[in-house]
Design an enzyme around this catalytic site. Structure first.
Site, short mmCIF file in Angstrom:
data_model
loop_
_atom_site.label_atom_id
_atom_site.label_comp_id
_atom_site.label_asym_id
_atom_site.label_seq_id
_atom_site.Cartn_x
_atom_site.Cartn_y
_atom_site.Cartn_z
N ARG A 81 0.83 -1.20 0.00
CA ARG A 81 0.00 0.00 0.00
C ARG A 81 0.86 1.24 0.00
O ARG A 81 1.97 1.24 0.52
CB ARG A 81 -0.85 0.05 1.25
N ASP A 83 -0.02 5.36 1.20
CA ASP A 83 -1.07 6.16 1.84
C ASP A 83 -1.60 7.25 0.92
O ASP A 83 -1.00 7.58 -0.10
CB ASP A 83 -0.50 6.84 3.09
N ARG A 124 7.71 7.75 7.24
CA ARG A 124 7.24 9.07 7.67
C ARG A 124 7.56 9.31 9.14
O ARG A 124 7.89 10.43 9.54
CB ARG A 124 5.74 9.21 7.37
#
Lengths: 270, 270
Positions: B75, B77, B223
């Site tokens: 994935r 985001d 992040r």
């Protein structure tokens, strides 16, 4: 600096008088502006469409609380970007430059950013004081278009003969008549310009970056030059055609115009 | 490859039969995809919002004329970009890869581009075959935000202590427990990962480019790492805090999460 000499009727003591004189002093403000031209009809105010000049003038007026006329260093077409466009305007507002700069950025849309706001002498004019300008043009030469830079390059999937394209560049620099590279409808302007720099760099991922610096550019001149150099890269023309294209002073001799979205105003030199 | 064995009722001579067998052969197609994540709720299909996976599956189904399940390498985001995301799907359609690739790009929105479409062996799975991934994170450290790259960087106007930030990097590489750098809600996954590369380059115009390569990343791990390194750069933490942050296995010990729009999936390695 010019000062409004009309005395304020209710101005009763020296401190007030001083404040009044400060308020009505005309200040000349220089703005250095970055913009993404994708959503605009170009720099210049127009009847149909939202221009960068209009958005800036409206934002400045919110802060100065009076209409302003913003003078840009020159126009950029719809879809053309700027890393540093320069403009100036006159105002009597006494706001501190840091506060003015922050306030202006806080109300501008995110695709227009004031990089610097500085008070300059009254003689400075963004257009008339400019000595030269540097533009960049980006070609993306690979098999597939770019998702991320789709508004910031000219995508060309066909192979390009780089050596042939490079051979065009020395034929562009110097003082020349660029009539063959200007758009129709601008024939009343002297077409002689001096190009100081015409370079081509190949960087990672198939990007071909052109850099042009000149004492001025005719309407669409860079896009017509890039379109002609790319026509040489695609073997539709040769570098040896350039002398005849210049000599003919006829737009029909040069190659097609490159699209707007690959063009960036990099710097205005004063 | 598996072949549908059910005979076609009207299949009357050998040439037809051969065509039929070709049509029902299951092919495994690998896609290498660039996308601008700005307009999407992320890679993964979701109830609320348009995902990149959904847009791709719908576009592929237009061409293959049947629903497909597209397997991504992982994935990304909402707002995260990819220079090369990898995905695969199975189909019985016999279209030539060049025609399929062109057709797919012609119907996709311009912020999603298929860079390569290749037929691969049946054992290839974009997620399970991946050996490692490389991500980039871009910080723009200058006085004013970017108009042009506004969706592609984390704008930080405060000064950053680069030497202190660089001192964090060797503490990230190697096989470690990254529990302090994963998001809440992913605690059921083994938090040990091996980071092969953690680099920081400063390029023109105040861009700080982080590059991370690892055998895998936990949810929000990059992040959270970047947010913690930036906290060191802003003197809210020090590089000497890293051992205790790792040892504590507690997300609350690390710095805040960096925003999504600075993150790019650069490459999936197989």
């Amino acid at each position: 600096m010019s000062v409004n000499q009309t005395p304020r009727p209710d101005c009763s003591h020296p401190a007030d008088e001083h404040a009044f004189l400060t308020l009505t002093m005309i200040r000349n403000i220089r703005l250095d502006i970055e913009y993404d031209g994708t959503a605009y009809c170009g720099w210049q105010r127009q009847e149909n469409g939202r221009s960068i000049q209009q958005v800036l003038e409206e934002a400045i007026a919110v802060i100065t609380k009076s209409p302003v006329a913003l003078h840009g260093s020159g126009r950029t077409d719809a879809g053309v970007h700027a890393l540093n466009q320069t403009a100036n305007f006159q105002t009597t507002v006494t706001a501190h430059m840091v506060a003015f700069h922050r306030g202006l950025n806080s109300i501008l849309p995110r695709d227009i950013v004031i990089k610097r706001a500085t008070e300059v002498g009254p003689e400075f004019h963004a257009r008339y004081s400019a000595k030269s300008k540097t533009y960049r043009y980006v070609v993306l030469n690979r098999d597939t278009p770019a998702a991320l830079e789709r508004h910031c390059c000219w995508f060309i999937p066909q192979p390009l003969a780089l050596a042939d394209m490079r051979a065009c560049l020395p034929q562009i620099t110097g003082r020349r008549d660029f009539a063959s590279f200007r758009s129709a409808g601008s024939s009343n302007i002297n077409p002689v310009r001096t190009v100081f720099q015409a370079e081509l760099d190949v960087v990672d991922g198939g990007r071909i970056i052109f850099t042009f610096t000149a004492d001025g550019f005719l309407r669409h001149m860079i896009r017509n030059l890039v379109g002609t150099i790319v026509a040489v890269g695609r073997k539709k023309l040769t570098a040896e055609d350039f002398p005849a294209i210049f000599a003919g002073c006829d737009r029909a001799l040069a190659g097609p115009r490159a699209p707007a979205q690959g063009l960036f105003l990099v710097e205005v030199h004063y």
